[in-house]
Design a protein around this motif. Structure first.
Motif, short mmCIF file in Angstrom:
data_model
loop_
_atom_site.label_atom_id
_atom_site.label_comp_id
_atom_site.label_asym_id
_atom_site.label_seq_id
_atom_site.Cartn_x
_atom_site.Cartn_y
_atom_site.Cartn_z
N PHE A 49 42.60 46.76 86.64
CA PHE A 49 41.56 45.87 85.94
C PHE A 49 40.77 46.72 85.00
O PHE A 49 40.33 46.39 84.06
CB PHE A 49 40.94 44.96 87.19
CG PHE A 49 39.99 44.06 86.57
CD1 PHE A 49 40.30 42.94 85.83
CD2 PHE A 49 38.42 44.32 86.68
CE1 PHE A 49 39.42 42.09 85.10
CE2 PHE A 49 37.65 43.28 85.96
CZ PHE A 49 38.48 42.22 85.37
N TYR A 50 40.19 47.74 85.75
CA TYR A 50 39.34 48.51 85.07
C TYR A 50 40.03 49.26 84.00
O TYR A 50 39.39 49.38 83.05
CB TYR A 50 38.63 49.60 86.03
CG TYR A 50 37.58 50.47 85.38
CD1 TYR A 50 36.24 50.03 85.42
CD2 TYR A 50 37.78 51.69 85.12
CE1 TYR A 50 35.36 51.04 84.83
CE2 TYR A 50 36.84 52.78 84.63
CZ TYR A 50 35.68 52.15 84.53
OH TYR A 50 34.61 53.14 83.85
N GLY A 51 41.16 49.88 84.31
CA GLY A 51 41.83 50.24 83.25
C GLY A 51 42.17 49.69 82.14
O GLY A 51 42.32 50.01 80.94
N ILE A 52 42.69 48.34 82.37
CA ILE A 52 43.18 47.33 81.21
C ILE A 52 41.69 47.10 80.41
O ILE A 52 42.00 47.02 79.08
CB ILE A 52 43.40 45.96 81.90
CG1 ILE A 52 44.93 46.40 82.57
CG2 ILE A 52 43.67 45.00 80.81
CD1 ILE A 52 45.64 45.26 83.22
N ALA A 53 40.65 46.97 81.14
CA ALA A 53 39.57 46.99 80.05
C ALA A 53 39.23 47.90 79.33
O ALA A 53 38.84 47.87 78.01
CB ALA A 53 38.30 46.34 81.06
N LEU A 54 39.55 49.24 79.71
CA LEU A 54 39.04 50.51 78.86
C LEU A 54 40.32 50.50 77.76
O LEU A 54 40.04 50.82 76.63
CB LEU A 54 39.22 51.64 79.90
CG LEU A 54 38.01 51.96 80.69
CD1 LEU A 54 38.32 53.00 81.67
CD2 LEU A 54 36.86 52.33 79.78
N GLY A 55 41.39 49.87 78.42
CA GLY A 55 42.74 50.06 77.47
C GLY A 55 42.59 49.11 76.04
O GLY A 55 42.68 49.54 75.00
N ILE A 73 44.93 56.01 78.95
CA ILE A 73 44.46 55.05 79.97
C ILE A 73 45.70 54.22 80.66
O ILE A 73 45.28 54.20 81.84
CB ILE A 73 43.58 54.21 79.22
CG1 ILE A 73 42.19 54.94 78.51
CG2 ILE A 73 42.86 52.85 80.10
CD1 ILE A 73 41.40 54.04 77.66
N ALA A 74 46.70 54.38 79.81
CA ALA A 74 47.83 53.47 80.22
C ALA A 74 48.59 54.09 81.39
O ALA A 74 48.86 53.61 82.57
CB ALA A 74 48.83 53.23 79.24
N ALA A 75 48.52 55.46 81.51
CA ALA A 75 49.05 56.36 82.32
C ALA A 75 48.00 56.31 83.62
O ALA A 75 48.52 56.24 84.76
CB ALA A 75 49.06 57.96 81.83
N GLY A 76 46.75 56.20 83.19
CA GLY A 76 45.80 55.98 84.44
C GLY A 76 46.16 54.76 85.24
O GLY A 76 45.95 54.66 86.50
N VAL A 77 46.38 53.78 84.44
CA VAL A 77 46.59 52.40 85.00
C VAL A 77 47.91 52.55 85.83
O VAL A 77 47.86 51.89 86.92
CB VAL A 77 46.79 51.27 83.85
CG1 VAL A 77 47.29 50.03 84.54
CG2 VAL A 77 45.27 50.95 83.06
#
Length: 226
Positions: free
Chosen positions: A119-125, A168-172
């Motif tokens: 959820f956090y990563g999608i917001a950043l992405g 960021i996608a990699a982090g997600v």
């Protein structure tokens, strides 16, 4: 050609700065003091996920703010499309304190950590994608670019900005498997995006800067400013 009347970017940048400042300040309001003051030290220590989410998101928003200035320093004007995209970017930035609170709560309670990181990563992405959309629209056919950046500088800035959504996608993806690793990957964005962009300043401007301060002019591909 600009879409609609072309305006100076100063008011947009000032409004954006205000949203960045408010969003970054709201982060601390998500850290709630312990209810049990009889064991205050223990209670404060247990808030470490809130401290982590606060520091991570503060630095990430600060990084977006800094690179937002890098981008708009090279725009001579803005049109309706830029105003819309920038508004959507600011809407996402204002959402990040909530995403940070979800991340902190999940790590504090020990449940839902994978979902929270995703959820956090999608917001950043989403924020990173909108950021890139502004720059790519403004630089297409040089419709809104100023003379402060040459084609080599455009490409250097684009290469730097384009990394973020994929990073960021990699982090997600990793966060969906190993939440702590996902957070670590996203955290690694911070030092990378505070580095100066080599080749950002146009050659003519670098030459004027070198002559005005008595220093040697740096060759293309050399040192740049943030």
């Amino acid at each position: 050609m600009a879409f609609g009347v072309e305006r100076k970017p100063a008011r947009l940048v000032a409004f954006s700065d205000a949203v960045f400042a408010i969003s970054i300040t709201l982060l601390v309001l998500e850290i709630h003091p312990p209810q049990d003051t009889r064991h205050l030290a223990h209670g404060l220590a247990e808030l470490w996920p809130s401290y982590l989410a606060y520091a991570l998101t503060f630095l990430l928003i600060g990084q977006v703010w800094a690179n937002h200035h890098v981008m708009f320093d090279h725009l001579r004007g803005v049109d309706r499309v830029v105003l819309l995209l920038n508004t959507l970017l600011l809407m996402t930035i204002a959402f990040l304190p909530f995403a940070a609170s979800v991340l902190a709560a999940a790590f504090r309670d020990g449940h839902g950590q994978r979902t929270a990181v995703v959820f956090y990563g999608i917001a950043l992405g989403v924020a990173a994608s909108l950021f890139n959309a502004i720059w790519e629209y403004a630089r297409r056919d040089h419709r809104l670019l100023a003379s402060t950046v040459d084609p080599a500088g455009e490409r250097a800035i684009s290469r730097r900005f384009r990394v973020a959504p994929f990073w960021i996608a990699a982090g997600v993806v990793l966060g969906a498997l190993l939440p702590a690793l996902g957070v670590a990957v996203i955290t690694a964005l911070i030092p990378f995006y505070w580095l100066p962009i080599a080749g950002e300043m146009s050659r003519s401007k670098r030459g004027r800067a070198g002559r005005s301060d008595g220093r040697e002019e740096w060759p293309e591909g050399g040192r740049g400013d943030l």
